[in-house]
Motif scaffolding. Structure first.
Motif, short mmCIF file in Angstrom:
data_model
loop_
_atom_site.label_atom_id
_atom_site.label_comp_id
_atom_site.label_asym_id
_atom_site.label_seq_id
_atom_site.Cartn_x
_atom_site.Cartn_y
_atom_site.Cartn_z
N UNK A 45 0.81 -1.22 0.00
CA UNK A 45 0.00 0.00 0.00
C UNK A 45 0.84 1.26 0.00
N UNK A 46 2.17 1.10 0.05
CA UNK A 46 3.06 2.26 0.01
C UNK A 46 3.66 2.48 -1.38
N UNK A 47 3.36 1.59 -2.33
CA UNK A 47 3.79 1.81 -3.71
C UNK A 47 2.77 2.72 -4.36
N UNK A 48 3.17 3.95 -4.68
CA UNK A 48 2.20 4.95 -5.12
C UNK A 48 2.09 5.08 -6.63
N UNK A 49 3.11 4.65 -7.36
CA UNK A 49 3.08 4.80 -8.82
C UNK A 49 4.09 3.85 -9.43
N UNK A 50 3.80 3.45 -10.67
CA UNK A 50 4.71 2.60 -11.43
C UNK A 50 5.00 3.24 -12.77
N UNK A 51 6.28 3.21 -13.16
CA UNK A 51 6.71 3.65 -14.49
C UNK A 51 7.44 2.48 -15.13
N UNK A 52 6.84 1.89 -16.14
CA UNK A 52 7.43 0.74 -16.82
C UNK A 52 7.98 1.18 -18.18
N UNK A 53 9.11 0.61 -18.54
CA UNK A 53 9.70 0.91 -19.84
C UNK A 53 9.99 -0.41 -20.55
N UNK A 54 9.45 -0.53 -21.76
CA UNK A 54 9.60 -1.75 -22.55
C UNK A 54 9.58 -1.37 -24.02
N UNK A 55 10.71 -1.54 -24.69
CA UNK A 55 10.90 -1.19 -26.11
C UNK A 55 10.20 0.13 -26.47
N UNK A 56 10.75 1.25 -25.97
CA UNK A 56 10.08 2.55 -26.16
C UNK A 56 10.08 3.06 -27.59
N UNK A 57 10.90 2.47 -28.47
CA UNK A 57 10.95 2.81 -29.88
C UNK A 57 11.70 4.12 -30.12
N UNK A 58 13.00 4.01 -30.35
CA UNK A 58 13.77 5.21 -30.69
C UNK A 58 14.59 4.97 -31.96
N UNK A 59 13.84 4.86 -33.05
CA UNK A 59 14.44 4.76 -34.38
C UNK A 59 14.32 6.07 -35.15
N UNK A 60 13.87 7.10 -34.48
CA UNK A 60 13.78 8.44 -35.06
C UNK A 60 13.76 9.43 -33.90
N UNK A 61 13.93 10.72 -34.15
CA UNK A 61 13.93 11.70 -33.05
C UNK A 61 12.67 11.61 -32.21
N UNK A 62 12.81 11.84 -30.92
CA UNK A 62 11.65 11.78 -30.01
C UNK A 62 10.98 13.15 -29.98
N UNK A 63 9.95 13.30 -30.80
CA UNK A 63 9.21 14.55 -30.89
C UNK A 63 7.87 14.49 -30.19
N UNK A 64 7.32 13.29 -30.09
CA UNK A 64 6.06 13.12 -29.37
C UNK A 64 6.04 11.76 -28.68
N UNK A 65 5.19 11.64 -27.70
CA UNK A 65 5.07 10.39 -26.94
C UNK A 65 3.60 9.99 -26.84
N UNK A 66 3.39 8.70 -26.61
CA UNK A 66 2.08 8.17 -26.26
C UNK A 66 2.21 7.60 -24.85
N UNK A 67 1.71 8.32 -23.85
CA UNK A 67 1.87 7.86 -22.46
C UNK A 67 0.71 6.97 -22.03
N UNK A 68 0.79 5.70 -22.34
CA UNK A 68 -0.28 4.77 -21.98
C UNK A 68 -0.45 4.77 -20.46
N UNK A 69 -1.68 4.96 -20.03
CA UNK A 69 -1.99 5.02 -18.61
C UNK A 69 -2.22 6.42 -18.10
N UNK A 70 -1.68 7.42 -18.78
CA UNK A 70 -1.83 8.80 -18.29
C UNK A 70 -3.28 9.24 -18.27
N UNK A 71 -4.08 8.69 -19.19
CA UNK A 71 -5.49 9.08 -19.25
C UNK A 71 -6.31 8.50 -18.12
#
Length: 558
Positions: free
Chosen positions: A405-431
């Protein structure tokens, strides 16, 4: 012979070279990034990400399959990096490791069989052509014989006013249903209900299940599913030695080919084509089929391996908030050595997920550059068994080494896709939660656009380790690159889809790919700043009001 000492010496030289070079949460508008966080973020090293990935995705790691020497190497490597960064051991018994008992079950095809009894007589099916079976996790030999009831998609979604089981009794019966869920469902609900159908069948009293695809869905055909099924099914075991997320009430579980599924509907109140048409109209349906199915499942003696999660802790600085945790996760495993493709049999997993490991290691380093640790503690967890079904993360989220009950948030990273400049993101879960505020503030500072999901049909929100934390009611994020490339001649979405079609889960996912390590460095900065803002907030993240996942799972934490 492979020399671990020599490999470590080579890695050390490589790294030395690159290293030298309760109340309402604050809104995104209220969040400011202090100078010390900006300074730390600016110290990111693209070359260090490359160095980590080069070692992690090397052939010496043998594809990092749990239970192998290669997985032991990656676990030791991450442990050594945590030690070098000064992170405290946060596993079991004052170590960096958490044991994850894993067990594999396989069907004995030669001794297993399935018959269909109709008015026309009995028909014995051919394994791998007409059907495949799932192992029985609780009995080495299991038999079930019962009438079959068709229940549409096999879904009960009360909040959407949909129930395929309404008005029909399936107790003691075998239920048959289409794969997937109604297309009218929002993508996340569609994904959840597509994956929770065995649980729903067991809750309604069924003793077995039969699944088959809509004619338009070629992804889950028996012919293509059989080779993967023959690799077996893994589950994690609890302290009593019981496999988790299984449903003992379901004695038999089969998948049928298209032609075999059609034969079940002969002489019933609706033929197969009519059932398909109703499914396409997203209308609940259920009716008895004029068939009895007998399944005999022989399951080979299960094989047990010990997996390991690797856990490091950066203690918080606030006397009270240090007892809460922001949890960073990446999976350490990949597919090991397998079927050769283009002359290569080592599934190196450079993008999936040496990239996520490298980025989280560099984000951890940025936290150590702060003049004062964040208020909340930061937990870095490298998990096992993601490729086997999110097993290591599910084990940790269910059996954490810190108070759940003390874990307040999780940030997972799995193959974020960086085959081109990072100009925009899709933050799954933010909604789904107030973490959207931290995402928005961090992205704005870095000049990165936040984009909607370009592939909602892929239902990415349920497809990596963050969902293990969602199941425990913990708000979670899974940030991936968007489709903007800055080059009108380069379609980012097509690039992503082509990569998935040609490279994903193949030996060609190695370091001979055109990675953009400047984009990877921006992923590091984003991960760091989102976690930093979350750890500094006076309030912990909360689910949005009436959010589906918050309502489904978050109420358990209230």
């Amino acid at each position: 012979m492979f020399s671990l000492k020599k490999a470590h010496q080579q890695l050390g030289a490589l790294l030395a070279t690159v290293f030298l070079t309760g109340t309402t949460p604050l809104s995104a508008q209220d969040l400011t990034i202090p100078a010390e966080a900006k300074t730390a973020a600016a110290a990111v090293r693209p070359e260090a990400i490359r160095a980590h990935m080069t070692f992690i995705a090397d052939d010496v790691m043998e594809g990092r399959k749990p239970g192998t020497r290669g997985y032991t190497l990656i676990a030791n490597y991450v442990k050594a990096q945590f030690e070098a960064l000064g992170l405290k051991p946060a596993g079991e018994n004052n170590t960096y490791l958490q044991k994850v008992p894993l067990r594999q079950w396989q069907v004995d095809e030669q001794k297993s069989n399935l018959q269909i009894q109709t008015k026309a007589g009995e028909r014995t099916l051919v394994y791998g052509k007409n059907f495949i079976l799932s192992p029985n996790f609780n009995q080495p030999s299991a038999d079930v014989s019962a009438p079959v009831v068709f229940v549409g998609f096999g879904v009960t979604a009360p909040e959407l006013g949909y129930d395929d089981y309404k008005g029909i009794d399936v107790k003691g019966k075998i239920v048959a249903y289409f794969n997937g869920a109604p297309t009218s469902f929002p993508s996340n609900q569609r994904a959840y209900y597509s994956s929770s159908k065995p649980e729903n069948a067991a809750a309604h009293g069924a003793v077995g299940v039969i699944t088959f695809s809509l004619p338009s869905d070629v992804r889950a055909r028996v012919e293509s599913a059989a080779p993967r099924a023959r690799q077996g099914v893994f589950k994690w075991m609890d302290n009593q030695g019981n496999p988790q997320r299984t449903f003992p009430q379901l004695i038999g579980s089969a998948s049928f080919s298209d032609s075999t599924a059609r034969s079940l509907f002969v002489g019933t109140s609706k033929n197969f084509e009519e059932a398909v048409a109703i499914a396409h109209r997203n209308t609940p349906q259920a009716f008895p089929l004029n068939a009895t199915v007998r399944m005999h499942t022989e399951t080979l003696s299960p094989q047990t391996i010990m997996g390991y999660n690797v856990i490091g802790l950066l203690p918080g600085s606030d006397p009270v908030l240090k007892n809460e945790y922001v949890v960073y996760v990446c999976h350490l495993d990949h597919l090991g050595i397998g079927r050769p493709v283009k002359g290569d049999s080592i599934y190196n997993g450079a993008h999936d997920n040496a990239s996520g490991i490298a980025i989280n290691l560099e984000a951890a380093r940025l936290f150590t550059l702060l003049p004062k640790a964040p208020k909340r503690s930061i937990l870095f967890v490298g998990v096992t068994g993601e490729e086997m079904g999110l097993l290591g993360s599910d084990y940790f989220a269910s059996n954490p080494t810190v108070p759940k009950d003390k874990m307040v948030a999780n940030l997972t990273l799995d193959m974020p896709f960086f085959f081109h400049p990072l100009l925009d993101i899709v933050p799954y879960g933010a909604q789904h939660s107030s973490l959207n505020n931290e995402v928005t503030a961090a992205a704005k500072y870095l000049g990165i656009t936040v984009s909607p999901d370009p592939m909602p049909e892929q239902v990415v929100f349920m497809r990596s380790d963050h969902f293990s934390f969602v199941r425990q009611g913990i708000p979670a994020l899974f940030v991936k690159s968007g489709s903007q490339t800055g080059n009108p001649q380069l379609d980012g979405l097509k690039l992503n889809l082509d990569w998935r079609a040609t490279i994903y889960h193949s030996p060609q996912d190695d370091m001979n790919q055109p990675f953009d390590f400047s984009a990877a460095a921006r992923h590091v900065q984003l991960q760091f700043l989102i976690g930093y803002l979350t750890s500094q907030s006076p309030t912990r993240p909360v689910w949005n009001k009436d959010d589906f996942f918050g309502t489904k799972f978050g109420t358990a934490r209230q």
